[in-house]
Design an enzyme around this catalytic site. Structure first.
Site, PDB file in Angstrom:
ATOM      1  N   TYR A 417       0.786  -1.245   0.000  1.00 13.48           N
ATOM      2  CA  TYR A 417       0.000   0.000   0.000  1.00 13.48           C
ATOM      3  C   TYR A 417       0.820   1.298   0.000  1.00 13.48           C
ATOM      4  O   TYR A 417       0.442   2.262   0.644  1.00 13.48           O
ATOM      5  CB  TYR A 417      -0.981   0.032   1.176  1.00 13.48           C
ATOM      6  CG  TYR A 417      -1.569  -1.306   1.538  1.00 13.48           C
ATOM      7  CD1 TYR A 417      -2.309  -2.032   0.602  1.00 13.48           C
ATOM      8  CD2 TYR A 417      -1.379  -1.856   2.798  1.00 13.48           C
ATOM      9  CE1 TYR A 417      -2.848  -3.264   0.922  1.00 13.48           C
ATOM     10  CE2 TYR A 417      -1.915  -3.092   3.124  1.00 13.48           C
ATOM     11  CZ  TYR A 417      -2.647  -3.803   2.184  1.00 13.48           C
ATOM     12  OH  TYR A 417      -3.169  -5.017   2.501  1.00 13.48           O
ATOM     13  N   HIS A 418       1.899   1.344  -0.771  1.00 15.84           N
ATOM     14  CA  HIS A 418       2.750   2.542  -0.762  1.00 15.84           C
ATOM     15  C   HIS A 418       3.068   3.033  -2.177  1.00 15.84           C
ATOM     16  O   HIS A 418       4.237   3.213  -2.520  1.00 15.84           O
ATOM     17  CB  HIS A 418       4.048   2.263   0.000  1.00 15.84           C
ATOM     18  CG  HIS A 418       3.844   1.802   1.400  1.00 15.84           C
ATOM     19  ND1 HIS A 418       4.674   0.887   2.030  1.00 15.84           N
ATOM     20  CD2 HIS A 418       2.877   2.117   2.312  1.00 15.84           C
ATOM     21  CE1 HIS A 418       4.242   0.670   3.258  1.00 15.84           C
ATOM     22  NE2 HIS A 418       3.147   1.403   3.454  1.00 15.84           N
TER      23      HIS A 418
END
Length: 482
Positions: A417-418
């Site tokens: 999730y980056h």
């Protein structure tokens, strides 16, 4: 309630997916993004990590003047309200509360003992003098409650100089000649416009490039293919997508202390909810990814190249799959992937999700690092402190069999999730924005989110994104005062 993090519906999460990924056996990846005030800080795991100082020195060396570690550290301190107090690395008067975990699961402490038994150093502060080692993560919470960017920066009482439009979707930027002068948006089924002296985009690594392209700023041929007028031909818009590829190992145990679905687990969760409602304490303050660390699997690199997140429950399909068992999980992610992807328009309609292609594991370097990281992770998980739980590996593999391990990683890895980089800043003419976050070729238009990062930092991206927002505000303030 921090412990409600896994329960995300369409009201709070865009729930994007990638296009089929060649490096993930043709699977589509999941890309959750926060939908609402505070953006993804409203649904994330609340871990406060800045990255390695050398990450920012690399930004500076790539032409982003003013973005070296010595430049950005004061802005991290300005934004931070760390419960440990102020020192050379931390602030205690900023709006973003950073707290210690006071109710960490005994299993998280066992993970730390297992790592320590392998001579991996304990680290009480990943944002201090060194990043390498293992420890409990600090979290963006205040008095047991999630502390989002919205709670940090939006006033509780109304202000004359602030209007917030909810349930509205920005469609495109409005221009007058070479200047951005407002935004067209839809609210309640009606198309509307709002005018402004300056426009700041903070829609994230997927929707900021989408909005730029819908406004005519992006790769010219792609815009023409979508039937859009080309205002500025900028191939870097939607390019250079970088994200942390991540593998999750999962283990079942007999029960306590780990979380799980059972009669006992349900009763325990209900008790934890009641405790939180009454006292803002206990198990429901958990970020679930309570412990972790940063490992150097390449001795030639001064920076850790792998990050671990130890989760006190079994995670399947990003927490979307119900698992009727107690246990734990551990993530291993590649901190500086070489793979580069794209964000493109699916159609000229803003309501159609963008086409997201991170090209996970497209570069062989990333698979090499991921394999080293997973093997290092298993050494910790097989140490006596963890073996005492008599875990059952849900996905056993012969770690010495390179082909078998690679095959497993391709069918189970995904994002942690980056995403960043899709509107990168730089001094070169191809960069989307300059080091003061001004979009090149347009006056009055700025970007203040993770899309401007020229390289993905080695860690979670919430704190660096807030730092970018602080700097953008300061740049505009300086211009107004000039």
């Amino acid at each position: 309630m921090p412990g409600m993090m896994p329960f995300q519906g369409e009201a709070t999460n865009w729930r994007f997916e990638t296009v089929p990924q060649r490096g993930l056996a043709g699977r589509r990846g999941y890309q959750p993004r926060g939908r609402g005030l505070g953006g993804s800080s409203a649904i994330n795991a609340m871990l406060y990590i800045r990255g390695h100082p050398a990450d920012y020195d690399q930004w500076r060396d790539l032409g982003c003047t003013g973005w070296g570690w010595d430049d950005v550290l004061p802005w991290f301190r300005v934004s931070e309200h760390n419960v440990r107090g102020a020192d050379a690395f931390h602030g205690d008067a900023g709006p973003l509360w950073v707290s210690d975990q006071r109710f960490a699961n005994p299993g998280a402490h066992a993970f730390l003992r297992a790592a320590e038994s392998l001579q991996i150093p304990l680290n009480a502060d990943f944002n201090g003098t060194r990043q390498e080692g293992v420890g409990l993560y600090q979290v963006t919470q205040r008095n047991g409650e999630r502390w989002t960017a919205a709670r940090a920066y939006l006033p509780v009482q109304p202000r004359d100089n602030l209007a917030i439009l909810c349930d509205a979707v920005a469609e495109r930027i409005l221009f007058d000649g070479g200047r951005a002068v407002g935004v067209a948006y839809v609210q309640g089924g009606e198309r509307r416009e709002i005018r402004a002296d300056r426009v700041v985009l903070a829609a994230g690594a997927f929707q900021t490039p989408q909005l730029l392209m819908l406004s005519g700023i992006g790769p010219a041929q792609h815009l023409r293919d979508m039937g859009l007028e080309v205002r500025i031909d900028r191939p870097a818009v939607g390019a250079d997508l970088q994200d942390h590829i991540d593998y999750v190992a999962a283990f079942e145990t007999a029960g306590a202390p780990f979380l799980g679905r059972s009669l006992g687990g349900t009763l325990k969760s209900m008790g934890a909810m009641a405790r939180w409602l009454l006292t803002r304490s206990g198990g429901m303050t958990s970020p679930f990814a309570e412990a972790g660390g940063f490992l150097r699997t390449d001795p030639a690199d001064e920076r850790p190249d792998v990050q671990l997140h130890f989760v006190v429950a079994i995670v399947e399909d990003h927490g979307r799959a119900a698992v009727k068992a107690h246990g734990y999980s551990c993530h291993a992610c590649v901190l500086r992937p070489e793979s580069r992807g794209t964000v493109r328009l699916q159609s000229p309609q803003v309501t159609d999700a963008p086409l997201i292609d991170p090209d996970f594991l497209g570069d062989p370097h990333d698979m090499d690092v991921l394999k080293r990281g997973v093997r290092a992770m298993y050494r910790i998980l097989e140490a006596p402190a963890m073996a005492a739980f008599e875990p059952r590996d849900r996905y056993p593999v012969d770690l010495a069999d390179d082909e078998a391990l690679e095959a497993l990683l391709r069918v189970r890895s995904d994002t942690v999730y980056h995403p960043v980089g899709t509107a990168r800043m730089g001094a070169d003419a191809q960069a989307v924005c300059d080091p003061r976050l001004r979009v090149r070729g347009v006056d009055g238009l700025y970007i203040a989110d993770a899309s401007v990062m020229p390289r993905l930092i080695g860690g979670n991206t919430n704190a660096p994104t807030i730092m970018i927002g602080e700097r953008c505000a300061a740049f505009i303030r300086d211009e107004l005062a000039a």
